[in-house]
Scaffold this active site. Structure first.
Site, short mmCIF file in Angstrom:
data_model
loop_
_atom_site.label_atom_id
_atom_site.label_comp_id
_atom_site.label_asym_id
_atom_site.label_seq_id
_atom_site.Cartn_x
_atom_site.Cartn_y
_atom_site.Cartn_z
N SER A 154 0.81 -1.22 0.00
CA SER A 154 0.00 0.00 0.00
C SER A 154 0.84 1.27 0.00
O SER A 154 0.31 2.38 0.07
CB SER A 154 -0.93 0.00 1.21
OG SER A 154 -0.17 -0.10 2.39
N THR A 161 -2.50 3.57 4.32
CA THR A 161 -1.44 4.57 4.29
C THR A 161 -0.56 4.47 5.52
O THR A 161 -1.05 4.16 6.59
CB THR A 161 -2.11 5.96 4.25
OG1 THR A 161 -2.81 6.06 3.02
CG2 THR A 161 -1.13 7.09 4.42
N ARG A 194 -6.47 9.63 -9.94
CA ARG A 194 -7.07 9.91 -8.62
C ARG A 194 -5.98 10.18 -7.56
O ARG A 194 -4.97 9.51 -7.49
CB ARG A 194 -7.92 8.71 -8.19
CG ARG A 194 -8.60 8.86 -6.83
CD ARG A 194 -7.80 8.23 -5.72
NE ARG A 194 -8.52 8.23 -4.44
CZ ARG A 194 -7.96 7.97 -3.28
NH1 ARG A 194 -6.68 7.69 -3.21
NH2 ARG A 194 -8.67 7.99 -2.17
N VAL A 195 -6.23 11.20 -6.76
CA VAL A 195 -5.36 11.51 -5.62
C VAL A 195 -6.24 11.55 -4.37
O VAL A 195 -7.35 12.08 -4.41
CB VAL A 195 -4.68 12.88 -5.84
CG1 VAL A 195 -3.95 13.34 -4.59
CG2 VAL A 195 -3.72 12.82 -7.03
N GLY A 196 -5.74 10.98 -3.29
CA GLY A 196 -6.53 10.97 -2.05
C GLY A 196 -6.11 12.05 -1.09
O GLY A 196 -5.64 13.12 -1.48
N ASP A 197 -6.30 11.77 0.19
CA ASP A 197 -5.99 12.75 1.23
C ASP A 197 -4.52 12.81 1.61
O ASP A 197 -4.04 13.83 2.10
CB ASP A 197 -6.79 12.40 2.50
CG ASP A 197 -6.38 11.02 3.04
OD1 ASP A 197 -6.29 10.07 2.22
OD2 ASP A 197 -6.16 10.88 4.25
N THR A 223 -5.56 7.48 7.80
CA THR A 223 -5.52 6.40 6.82
C THR A 223 -6.96 6.02 6.49
O THR A 223 -7.86 6.26 7.28
CB THR A 223 -4.73 5.18 7.36
OG1 THR A 223 -4.72 4.15 6.38
CG2 THR A 223 -5.33 4.64 8.64
N GLY A 224 -7.17 5.46 5.33
CA GLY A 224 -8.52 5.07 4.94
C GLY A 224 -8.98 5.81 3.70
O GLY A 224 -8.17 6.40 2.98
N GLY A 283 -9.66 8.29 1.39
CA GLY A 283 -9.18 9.67 1.39
C GLY A 283 -10.25 10.69 1.07
O GLY A 283 -10.21 11.83 1.58
#
Ligand code: ASP
Length: 330
Positions: A88, A190, A218-221, A241-242, A244
């Site tokens: 991950s 993360t 795609r981009v997360g948090d 984490t999780g 985003g």
């Protein structure tokens, strides 16, 4: 929210009692602004999302030798970025739906300096590229090809991050997966890390390959300062984490630090951060979010939606892995 209950995992029953003393400590800290730093000087500590003993051991090694919290978190999360068994983060991370491994990371120090890279490909250590962005550019965030070009200019080697294992799993996923734009709940985790050094300064880092099989681009948090990570040296730090998307729309880590500023303990602040996300989802909780936080005194908290989230700390008292308290829908 009134009808919903926060249920705490067994083994953490003492947390309520601890919380009360944390609130008092926070209140005292607010009154005497210099006090927490003095306490800190005796108590460096590192905390990370998930069970990552190699990462926290490395981070602790740096702190124990008198190194900075910034070096500690960078060195710590690099362990996971280089570990191909961790699918991950970094090399070996699961790819997007098109088979590309794209990495997001950020880092923030005790002076509020921060750096971030998003959608970075072919570089094993996005956290170190993020640090270069922070220290050697006037910017905070670099993305995609520009970030890759910058990394290469700074001496990072390009390499293929897609391991045989992750490639095989992706090919298997494609046999049954519907290729449609939904937030998936497949494997993702993360590594967020927060540390206090012997000088009492705080820093944090956050690194991820994001949601497995995400839509390309795609981009997360995780690379977004305030969402996946936030550090305020007067108060504390938090990381997530999780899923985003949920953390971004609540500006989760910033929220948690602000709640600590208002007097909440790290544990109470993480619980409130999760509560806001639950509220926004009107009871639909088929996804995972976990927050960890630390305050200026080295006190920690963690909370998640869905059991299964753990966090690891390393301090002079030793090395522990702890299941996070979690929200269980009533
Ligand atoms: N927060 C990461 C993201 O949304 C993924 C994770 O932590 O599971 O990209």
């Amino acid at each position: 929210m009134k009808r919903r209950k926060f249920v705490k995992n067994s083994g953490l029953g003492a947390a309520g009692i601890i919380s009360a003393s944390l609130v008092n400590s926070c209140a005292e800290a607010t009154e005497k602004k210099d006090a927490p730093a003095a306490i800190n000087a005796l108590k460096p500590i590192v905390i990370a999302t998930w069970d990552v003993p190699n990462a926290t051991a490395k981070a602790w090694e740096v702190l124990d030798k008198g190194g900075s919290a910034l070096d500690s978190v960078e060195q710590g999360v690099r362990m996971e970025e280089a570990d191909i068994s961790n699918q991950s983060v970094g090399k070996g991370g699961r790819p997007d739906r098109d088979g590309n491994v794209t990495l997001d990371a950020c880092i923030m120090d005790h002076q509020g300096n921060c750096g971030s890279v998003v959608y970075l490909q072919n570089i094993v250590h996005p956290v170190s590229v993020a640090r270069k962005v922070m220290e050697e550019t006037p910017h905070v965030m670099l993305a995609g090809k520009g970030a890759e070009k910058f990394a290469v200019e700074k001496g990072f080697q390009k390499e293929n991050l897609l391991t045989d294992k992750s490639k095989l799993e992706w090919e298997k996923w494609k046999e049954t997966a519907e290729y449609k734009p939904i937030i998936n709940i497949e494997n993702h985790d993360t590594i967020g890390m927060l540390a206090i050094d012997q000088a009492g300064n705080l820093s944090g880092a956050c690194t991820t390959s994001g949601m497995a099989y995400k839509i390309a681009g795609r981009v997360g948090d995780s690379p977004i300062i305030g969402a996946g990570l936030f550090v305020d040296n007067e108060v504390g730090a938090a990381t997530a984490t999780g899923v985003g998307e949920e953390v971004v729309r609540t500006v989760g880590s910033f929220l948690i630090v602000e709640l600590m500023r208002q007097g909440k303990s790290p544990q109470q602040a993480c619980e409130e951060g999760v509560r806001r996300i639950i509220e926004k989802n009107k009871g639909k909780l088929d996804f995972q979010i976990g927050f960890i936080a630390i305050n200026k005194e080295g006190q920690v908290g963690a909370y998640c939606i869905q059991p299964g989230f753990t966090y690891r700390t390393y301090s002079s008292e030793g090395h522990t892995n702890t299941p996070s308290m979690s929200h269980i829908p009533a």
